[in-house]
Each structure stands twice: as structure tokens, then as C-alpha cells.
Design a protein around this motif. Structure first.
Motif, PDB file in Angstrom:
ATOM      1  N   SER A  94       0.806  -1.221   0.000  1.00  0.00           N
ATOM      2  CA  SER A  94       0.000   0.000   0.000  1.00  0.00           C
ATOM      3  C   SER A  94       0.839   1.271   0.000  1.00  0.00           C
ATOM      4  O   SER A  94       0.315   2.377   0.119  1.00  0.00           O
ATOM      5  N   ILE A 118      -6.968  -1.896  -3.474  1.00  0.00           N
ATOM      6  CA  ILE A 118      -7.432  -1.170  -2.294  1.00  0.00           C
ATOM      7  C   ILE A 118      -8.626  -1.897  -1.695  1.00  0.00           C
ATOM      8  O   ILE A 118      -9.779  -1.725  -2.121  1.00  0.00           O
ATOM      9  N   LYS A 137     -13.966  -3.033  -6.004  1.00  0.00           N
ATOM     10  CA  LYS A 137     -13.019  -2.097  -5.421  1.00  0.00           C
ATOM     11  C   LYS A 137     -12.049  -1.624  -6.521  1.00  0.00           C
ATOM     12  O   LYS A 137     -12.094  -2.096  -7.656  1.00  0.00           O
ATOM     13  N   ILE A 178      -2.684   8.399  -1.066  1.00  0.00           N
ATOM     14  CA  ILE A 178      -3.034   7.325  -0.134  1.00  0.00           C
ATOM     15  C   ILE A 178      -2.704   7.720   1.303  1.00  0.00           C
ATOM     16  O   ILE A 178      -3.298   7.206   2.253  1.00  0.00           O
ATOM     17  N   SER A 182      -6.058   6.769   3.225  1.00  0.00           N
ATOM     18  CA  SER A 182      -5.913   5.464   3.859  1.00  0.00           C
ATOM     19  C   SER A 182      -5.023   5.506   5.096  1.00  0.00           C
ATOM     20  O   SER A 182      -5.418   5.051   6.169  1.00  0.00           O
ATOM     21  N   HIS A 183      -3.842   6.058   4.961  1.00  0.00           N
ATOM     22  CA  HIS A 183      -2.900   6.018   6.069  1.00  0.00           C
ATOM     23  C   HIS A 183      -3.293   6.951   7.205  1.00  0.00           C
ATOM     24  O   HIS A 183      -3.194   6.569   8.381  1.00  0.00           O
ATOM     25  N   HIS A 186      -5.956   5.533   9.519  1.00  0.00           N
ATOM     26  CA  HIS A 186      -5.407   4.557  10.459  1.00  0.00           C
ATOM     27  C   HIS A 186      -4.710   5.260  11.628  1.00  0.00           C
ATOM     28  O   HIS A 186      -4.866   4.842  12.785  1.00  0.00           O
ATOM     29  N   TRP A 229       1.321  -2.159   9.642  1.00  0.00           N
ATOM     30  CA  TRP A 229       1.185  -0.719   9.471  1.00  0.00           C
ATOM     31  C   TRP A 229       2.419   0.092   9.805  1.00  0.00           C
ATOM     32  O   TRP A 229       2.636   1.160   9.211  1.00  0.00           O
ATOM     33  N   TYR A 281     -17.840   5.829  -2.509  1.00  0.00           N
ATOM     34  CA  TYR A 281     -16.916   4.891  -1.888  1.00  0.00           C
ATOM     35  C   TYR A 281     -17.415   3.482  -2.133  1.00  0.00           C
ATOM     36  O   TYR A 281     -18.596   3.196  -1.962  1.00  0.00           O
TER      37      TYR A 281
END
Length: 282
Positions: A94, A118, A137, A178, A182-183, A186, A229, A281
Motif C-alpha cells: 500500500s 485497495i 473495489k 493514499i 488510507s494512512h 489509520h 502498518w 466509496y
């Protein structure tokens, strides 16, 4: 066509199940540093057998590299050194820029396709793998001009069979986008979970009796594996720092509205944020 999967967790396992469901590939072989994952992958039908890495490289027409991003960056040059001229390697990391940059000048760079399907959930391991995980997706393919046309064809075929949409962008752009979509979520989830756990560490009644769906849904991502992660955060460090700074700016705006009792501004702030529901989404 033999499909080799390196890393038999959620993503690698789901790809294996998805391709089996689509009848793509003659034999599925795999390897994983986690013996329990490897054993489950066979029992669940993700792969036919577990074999040593060197044998997987020699026997596979397509190699799917689905391990943490620091592992991908480390092992990819060695894989390219050892594959045959017509083998295709896909990764599922990712983050993309560091991985792509690592093999930019490799003589066999064209046999590698940098991809990011993703999709994901907070649960991990092959036991959580799902053949429909990627359904409708997006799959991002980065720096596609550096890959051979037949390698791109194979990558598109694999992800199209799992009903994914293809998006093509440069790896550096990918990592910027991203970081925010996404990151950063998190990071926010980990931070919120840590905040609540710290504040109410000795008050189990809070978690037993008062924890609602808002906290549960917002901290869902905090259940993700740190070993997955942390390498992502390290790889995308610069972009992520800027994303966190931008997020902090918005938290301070909201905080200042509360301090100054600017409730109308809070109302307008939330109404603007409501526009996220109009963003598609899947």
C-alpha cells in the motif's frame, strides 16, 4: 499456469481464493514465514501446497508478493534476479514509490507490475481471507510504462477477474493520495483508541456499559496489525507527516470554535463535512 503467492495473509489469501473462484491458474503454490498461516492456507484451499521460496520462484508463472512493504522492498530485487524471462511479479503493497524506486534500474524491471488493490478489513491472516474481498473495489497500477505489455495484461486479467477497476497513476502520486485517504485514517484510529484507553484505563465500566457504535466504528482500524502498518508509516513518512499536520489544523479550527462559542461556525463546519456522503466509496 502456476500461481505463486508469497505471503498468505488476508490479501494474499483473498487473491488466491478469488483466482480459484474464477478458475484462473492451474496450480497454486505458496510460502509464508508464519507456519500457522501456511498451514491454514492449505486447509482453506488458498494454495495446493507450501514449498520453499526458491522452488516457488522456479515453478511459478506469476508471483504475487503480498507481505509488508518493507519486506517487499527488501526481497523484490532478489526475486527479479532469479525469475525466468517470462515470469510476472505483482506486489500488493500500500505504498509504492520506495518499492518502485528500489528496482527502477533493475535489468528485469519490466517483469514487475506495481499494484495496490485497495481493499481490506481490520482482521488479518488467511482465516479472514475472502474470495469477494476485492469485488467492485479499485486497483491502482503504478508506473505502468515501466512494465512489459504482457505483464500489464496479466495484472489486469487477475484483478479484472476479481471485478476490480483499474486506475493508473505514478507511484509518487499514489503515495501522496493514499497518505490522506488510507494512512491518515489509520493514524487517527490508533490515536483515538490510545486516547480513550489512556483516559479510562482503570474504568472498565466505560467499555462494558457505555461504549457506543461511534467509538467502535471510529476505532475499528486500530485493531489492525502493527507489523503491517508500521512499515507503511515508515515508507510514507513524509507524506503522512504533512497529512497529520493538515488534520491537526482542522482539529484546531473546531477546537477554537468551541472555545469561542462560535456554534454557528461549528454548524457550517459539520454541514460542509457532510458532503463526504456524496463522494462515491466502494
Amino acid at each position: 499456469m502456476n500461481i505463486g503467492i508469497i505471503g498468505l495473509g488476508l490479501i494474499g489469501g483473498s487473491i488466491g481464493l478469488g483466482l480459484r473462484k474464477s478458475n484462473f491458474g492451474d496450480k497454486f503454490i505458496g510460502t509464508d514465514s508464519n507456519e500457522k498461516n501456511a498451514s491454514y492456507a492449505v486447509k482453506l484451499g488458498i494454495v495446493d501446497e507450501i514449498i520453499p521460496l526458491q522452488d516457488l520462484i522456479m515453478q511459478s508463472s506469476v508471483i504475487i508478493l503480498s507481505i509488508p512493504v518493507d519486506g517487499i522492498e527488501k526481497i523484490l530485487p532478489s526475486l527479479l534476479n532469479r525469475i525466468s524471462a517470462d515470469t510476472v511479479i505483482l506486489d500488493t503493497g500500500s505504498t509504492k514509490y520506495d518499492i518502485c524506486n528500489r528496482v527502477y534500474s533493475h535489468p528485469k524491471r519490466s517483469r514487475f507490475v506495481a499494484t495496490h488493490p485497495i481493499a481490506g478489513i481490520e482482521n488479518s491472516g488467511p482465516i479472514s481471507a475472502d474470495s469477494d474481498l476485492f469485488y467492485q473495489k479499485s486497483c491502482i497500477i503504478c508506473d505502468s510504462e515501466l512494465s512489459d505489455p504482457d505483464a500489464i495484461f496479466i495484472a489486469k486479467k487477475i484483478y479484472s477477474l476479481m471485478k476490480m477497476r483499474m486506475i493508473y497513476i505514478p507511484s509518487k502520486e499514489h503515495d501522496l493520495y493514499i497518505a490522506y485517504i488510507s494512512h491518515l485514517p489509520h493514524v487517527v484510529s490508533f490515536a483515538l483508541a490510545s486516547t480513550v484507553l489512556k483516559k479510562f484505563k482503570n474504568e472498565e465500566k466505560i467499555f462494558n456499559n457505555m461504549m457506543g457504535s461511534g467509538l467502535d466504528s471510529t476505532t475499528r482500524l486500530a485493531k489492525s496489525k502493527p507489523e503491517t502498518w508500521l512499515p507503511i508509516f515508515i515508507s510514507n513518512r513524509d507524506n503522512l507527516i504533512r497529512a497529520i499536520d493538515f488534520y491537526i489544523d482542522h482539529l484546531e479550527i473546531f477546537r477554537n470554535y468551541l472555545i469561542n462559542k462560535e456554534f454557528h461556525n461549528i454548524d457550517q463546519y459539520m454541514k460542509k463535512a457532510n458532503n463526504i456522503k456524496d463522494k462515491k466509496y466502494v
